[in-house]
Design an enzyme around this catalytic site. Structure first.
Site, short mmCIF file in Angstrom:
data_model
loop_
_atom_site.label_atom_id
_atom_site.label_comp_id
_atom_site.label_asym_id
_atom_site.label_seq_id
_atom_site.Cartn_x
_atom_site.Cartn_y
_atom_site.Cartn_z
N GLU A 1 -12.27 1.64 -4.72
CA GLU A 1 -12.76 1.66 -6.10
C GLU A 1 -11.69 1.22 -7.10
O GLU A 1 -12.00 0.93 -8.26
CB GLU A 1 -13.28 3.07 -6.45
CG GLU A 1 -12.23 4.11 -6.77
CD GLU A 1 -11.50 4.69 -5.56
OE1 GLU A 1 -10.67 5.59 -5.75
OE2 GLU A 1 -11.77 4.23 -4.44
N HIS B 1 -7.93 3.20 -1.60
CA HIS B 1 -8.92 3.34 -2.68
C HIS B 1 -9.64 2.02 -2.98
O HIS B 1 -9.17 1.24 -3.81
CB HIS B 1 -8.23 3.81 -3.95
CG HIS B 1 -7.75 5.22 -3.92
ND1 HIS B 1 -8.47 6.26 -4.47
CD2 HIS B 1 -6.62 5.76 -3.40
CE1 HIS B 1 -7.79 7.39 -4.29
NE2 HIS B 1 -6.68 7.11 -3.65
N CYS C 1 -9.65 9.00 0.19
CA CYS C 1 -8.44 9.79 -0.03
C CYS C 1 -8.77 11.28 0.11
O CYS C 1 -9.07 11.74 1.20
CB CYS C 1 -7.84 9.45 -1.39
SG CYS C 1 -6.08 9.90 -1.54
#
Length: 228
Positions: free
Chosen positions: A197, A195, A86
């Site tokens: 994560e 994302h 991002c």
């Protein structure tokens, strides 16, 4: 394996990244403040999402001049894996480690929701744990994730298999050629808007992102195996 999570003023996904490495991958990880200038003790560098320096001027444009970025560039030149997610992707674009630029989403709105991605290239240190053309679910959270590049750059990315992820089904932001993630020529710097994560456990709605970090670890272990 030791990971560095770079923290800029305005980063807000650094904790997610730290959790993914420490609690889900089970590896060593440290926060590294933007004022530092040495990353030699780390094996992989992670640039998280957020709003570095408030996204003033352009997303990632000020962070690119932080002290730590010289060390990030050096780590990339040494072949260490560098992942920008991002805002981290935006910083990599601004630093010249990856080609192209980001525009505002086509609908001019901030979007935060799961999206489907196609694994376009599973022959990288970041994606070897996936199947070629596998469809995975990973969330997005951005207002300026509309990837843009000139036609010559797009041709080069496509011909050299440097497009790693594409949006599948619906393109949420208008990115050129549905691009969600690209890699550098050497293959050790990946930038992506979604994302991973935030998709490392089924409790989060998806564990599809964990394979990305597992792929990095697997590649590192293969390169550092001790033979007798």
């Amino acid at each position: 394996m030791r990971f560095a999570v770079i923290v800029f003023p305005g980063s807000n996904c650094d904790i997610d990244m730290y959790h993914a490495i420490k609690d889900e991958l089970g590896e060593e990880v440290e926060y590294v403040w933007h004022t530092e200038s040495d990353l030699s003790r780390f094996d992989a560098i992670l640039l998280p999402g957020g709003f570095s320096y408030g996204d003033y001027l352009r997303c990632g444009a000020i962070a690119r001049f932080s002290n730590i970025m010289e060390a990030v560039i050096q780590a990339a030149e040494e072949g260490k894996p560098v992942l920008g997610v991002c805002n981290g992707f935006q910083v990599l674009l601004e630093s010249g480690l990856l080609p192209g630029a980001m525009k505002r989403n086509n609908n001019l709105k901030f979007m935060c929701r799961p999206v489907d991605l196609e694994v376009v290239n599973n022959n990288t240190m970041f994606t070897s744990g996936y199947e070629q053309s596998e469809i995975i679910s990973v969330p997005i959270a951005h207002g300026e994730g509309n990837y843009e590049c000139d036609d010559e750059t797009l041709k080069e990315l496509e011909e050299n298999n440097r497009i790693v992820f594409r949006y599948h089904g619906t393109n949420p932001n208008g990115s050129k050629a549905d691009i969600a993630g690209i890699i550098n020529e050497k293959g050790n710097v990946l930038g992506m808007m979604p994302h991973p994560e935030r998709a490392v456990d089924e409790l989060l709605g998806s564990a599809d992102g964990l394979k990305l970090f597992q792929s990095i670890l697997k590649k590192w272990r293969e390169a550092h195996v001790v033979t007798s």
